[in-house]
Design an enzyme around this catalytic site. Structure first.
Site, PDB file in Angstrom:
ATOM      1  N   ASN A  48       6.663  56.630  60.538  1.00  0.00           N
ATOM      2  CA  ASN A  48       8.563  57.050  60.379  1.00  0.00           C
ATOM      3  C   ASN A  48       8.103  55.686  60.202  1.00  0.00           C
ATOM      4  O   ASN A  48       8.509  54.895  60.830  1.00  0.00           O
ATOM      5  CB  ASN A  48       8.578  57.436  61.556  1.00  0.00           C
ATOM      6  CG  ASN A  48      10.016  58.132  61.047  1.00  0.00           C
ATOM      7  OD1 ASN A  48      10.701  57.438  60.209  1.00  0.00           O
ATOM      8  ND2 ASN A  48      10.310  58.365  62.100  1.00  0.00           N
ATOM      9  N   LYS A 107      11.387  54.685  59.397  1.00  0.00           N
ATOM     10  CA  LYS A 107      12.630  54.733  59.479  1.00  0.00           C
ATOM     11  C   LYS A 107      13.474  54.110  58.565  1.00  0.00           C
ATOM     12  O   LYS A 107      13.225  53.878  56.783  1.00  0.00           O
ATOM     13  CB  LYS A 107      13.177  54.718  60.858  1.00  0.00           C
ATOM     14  CG  LYS A 107      12.215  54.934  61.911  1.00  0.00           C
ATOM     15  CD  LYS A 107      12.737  54.244  62.724  1.00  0.00           C
ATOM     16  CE  LYS A 107      11.872  55.826  64.269  1.00  0.00           C
ATOM     17  NZ  LYS A 107      12.078  55.107  65.368  1.00  0.00           N
ATOM     18  N   HIS A 118      15.027  64.437  63.986  1.00  0.00           N
ATOM     19  CA  HIS A 118      14.791  63.306  64.482  1.00  0.00           C
ATOM     20  C   HIS A 118      15.543  63.125  65.552  1.00  0.00           C
ATOM     21  O   HIS A 118      16.942  63.104  65.202  1.00  0.00           O
ATOM     22  CB  HIS A 118      14.136  61.885  63.893  1.00  0.00           C
ATOM     23  CG  HIS A 118      13.798  61.151  64.562  1.00  0.00           C
ATOM     24  ND1 HIS A 118      14.307  60.127  64.803  1.00  0.00           N
ATOM     25  CD2 HIS A 118      12.359  60.899  64.428  1.00  0.00           C
ATOM     26  CE1 HIS A 118      13.491  59.027  65.404  1.00  0.00           C
ATOM     27  NE2 HIS A 118      12.516  58.999  65.460  1.00  0.00           N
ATOM     28  N   GLU A 163      17.193  59.934  65.826  1.00  0.00           N
ATOM     29  CA  GLU A 163      18.660  59.322  65.544  1.00  0.00           C
ATOM     30  C   GLU A 163      18.999  59.913  64.927  1.00  0.00           C
ATOM     31  O   GLU A 163      20.411  59.750  64.635  1.00  0.00           O
ATOM     32  CB  GLU A 163      17.346  58.401  64.986  1.00  0.00           C
ATOM     33  CG  GLU A 163      16.911  57.031  65.799  1.00  0.00           C
ATOM     34  CD  GLU A 163      15.851  56.509  65.069  1.00  0.00           C
ATOM     35  OE1 GLU A 163      15.592  56.919  63.945  1.00  0.00           O
ATOM     36  OE2 GLU A 163      14.679  55.904  66.145  1.00  0.00           O
ATOM     37  N   GLU A 205       9.163  63.622  70.880  1.00  0.00           N
ATOM     38  CA  GLU A 205       9.336  62.668  70.941  1.00  0.00           C
ATOM     39  C   GLU A 205      10.442  62.133  72.391  1.00  0.00           C
ATOM     40  O   GLU A 205      11.531  62.293  71.929  1.00  0.00           O
ATOM     41  CB  GLU A 205       9.906  61.557  69.837  1.00  0.00           C
ATOM     42  CG  GLU A 205       8.699  61.936  68.621  1.00  0.00           C
ATOM     43  CD  GLU A 205       9.567  60.777  67.713  1.00  0.00           C
ATOM     44  OE1 GLU A 205       8.190  59.988  67.136  1.00  0.00           O
ATOM     45  OE2 GLU A 205      10.159  61.225  67.185  1.00  0.00           O
ATOM     46  N   GLY A 218      11.152  53.266  70.292  1.00  0.00           N
ATOM     47  CA  GLY A 218      11.698  51.331  69.999  1.00  0.00           C
ATOM     48  C   GLY A 218      12.133  51.337  71.007  1.00  0.00           C
ATOM     49  O   GLY A 218      12.560  50.234  70.924  1.00  0.00           O
ATOM     50  N   SER A 268       7.053  54.788  71.364  1.00  0.00           N
ATOM     51  CA  SER A 268       6.578  53.385  71.509  1.00  0.00           C
ATOM     52  C   SER A 268       4.769  53.192  71.042  1.00  0.00           C
ATOM     53  O   SER A 268       4.235  52.611  72.407  1.00  0.00           O
ATOM     54  CB  SER A 268       7.094  52.675  72.625  1.00  0.00           C
ATOM     55  OG  SER A 268       8.474  52.246  72.748  1.00  0.00           O
TER      56      SER A 268
HETATM   57  P1  13P Z   1       9.011  53.767  67.985  1.00  0.00           P
HETATM   58  O1  13P Z   1       7.213  54.412  67.563  1.00  0.00           O
HETATM   59  O2  13P Z   1       9.498  52.669  67.091  1.00  0.00           O
HETATM   60  O3  13P Z   1       9.213  54.004  69.312  1.00  0.00           O
HETATM   61  O4  13P Z   1       9.776  55.244  67.203  1.00  0.00           O
HETATM   62  C1  13P Z   1       9.196  56.171  67.548  1.00  0.00           C
HETATM   63  C2  13P Z   1       9.445  57.332  66.454  1.00  0.00           C
HETATM   64  O5  13P Z   1      11.161  57.432  66.340  1.00  0.00           O
HETATM   65  C3  13P Z   1       8.545  57.561  65.517  1.00  0.00           C
HETATM   66  O6  13P Z   1       9.594  59.400  64.566  1.00  0.00           O
END
Ligand code: 13P
Length: 252
Positions: free
Chosen positions: A9, A11, A94, A96, A164, A170, A210
């Site tokens: 992803n 982002k 997601h 976010e 997640e 992150g 992560s």
């Molecule tokens: P990170 O791997 O940067 O923690 O992000 C995970 C994520 O949100 C994947 O959709």
């Protein structure tokens, strides 16, 4: 029975030229990785260019979001039929998007239905916050998200779930393999209740938060975990390749 999946992803990262560069960097190496499904999810604006680049390869494409209406006066939105010409997968719900764009389970449910109607396979994201975990609400929150997001969805047909935990995204603070395995087991039980044991055994459930080359094996060794949704590490060619290669070498 369940082919492992590693999905990147990206982002809100990479311009079209940066995306092109990254795909050219990972492409040849990824092509040699067999036995797992490899998916990259660049931003919308790079999907056409990405599609041309991966056309002859085993790399699949996903989008990061979709709107639930098919077409019309929804300035700035992208619909499922539009994406269906470009991608096989679409990330929906997601954390976010839930956090910054106020997506509720109800909205996520509409998006899942719209995506499926257009023939897309959703990667449905669920996960608890740190506050919810500390209050002992992980099971309730996560299974609630699964049930509400799938309300009225008759068949899963290749839908993927990504667990997640919000506190692991992150932050560099990944869940442990055991923690992720336990919650994913709860999600599989919820799927079993809704769709029966057979479908639950066939449905892939990924871990995200992560994931790095250093910890991917810890997750992939767990029986319930079918792959990873990778954020930050999917932007570094060498790391994403390593995550894919290590996963494939486990021969799950
Ligand atoms: P990170 O791997 O940067 O923690 O992000 C995970 C994520 O949100 C994947 O959709």
């Amino acid at each position: 029975m369940r082919i492992p999946m590693i999905a990147g992803n990206w982002k809100m990262n990479t311009t079209v030229s940066e995306a092109t560069e990254l795909i050219n960097e990972i492409g040849p190496g990824l092509e040699e990785v067999e036995g797992i499904e490899k998916v990259i999810c660049p931003p919308f604006v790079s999907l056409c260019a990405a599609g041309d680049l991966v056309q002859e390869s085993t790399i699949k494409l996903g989008a990061q979001n979709v709107f639930y209406e098919e077409k019309g006066a929804y300035t700035g939105e992208v619909s499922a039929p539009m994406l269906a010409e470009l991608v096989e997968y679409v990330i929906i719900g997601h954390s976010e998007r839930r956090q910054y764009f106020h997506e509720t389970n109800e909205i996520v449910n509409k998006k899942v239905k719209a995506a499926k109607k257009a023939g897309l396979k959703p990667i449905l994201c669920v996960g608890e916050t740190l506050k919810e975990r500390e209050a002992g609400q992980t099971k309730e929150v996560v299974t609630g998200q699964v049930k509400e997001s799938l309300a009225g969805v008759e068949k899963l047909n290749g839908l993927v779930i990504a667990y997640e935990p919000v506190w692991a995204i992150g932050t560099g603070k990944a869940a442990t393999g055991k923690q992720a395995n336990e919650t994913i087991g709860l999600i599989r039980s919820a799927i079993s209740q809704l769709y029966g044991k057979d479908i639950a055994q066939k449905t892939r459930i990924l871990y995200g938060g992560s994931v790095t080359p250093a910890n991917v094996v810890e997750f992939m060794k767990e029986p319930e975990i079918d792959g990873a949704l990778v954020g930050g590490a999917s932007l570094k060619a060498i790391d994403f390749l390593s995550i894919c290669t290590q996963t494939a070498s486990l021969g799950k």
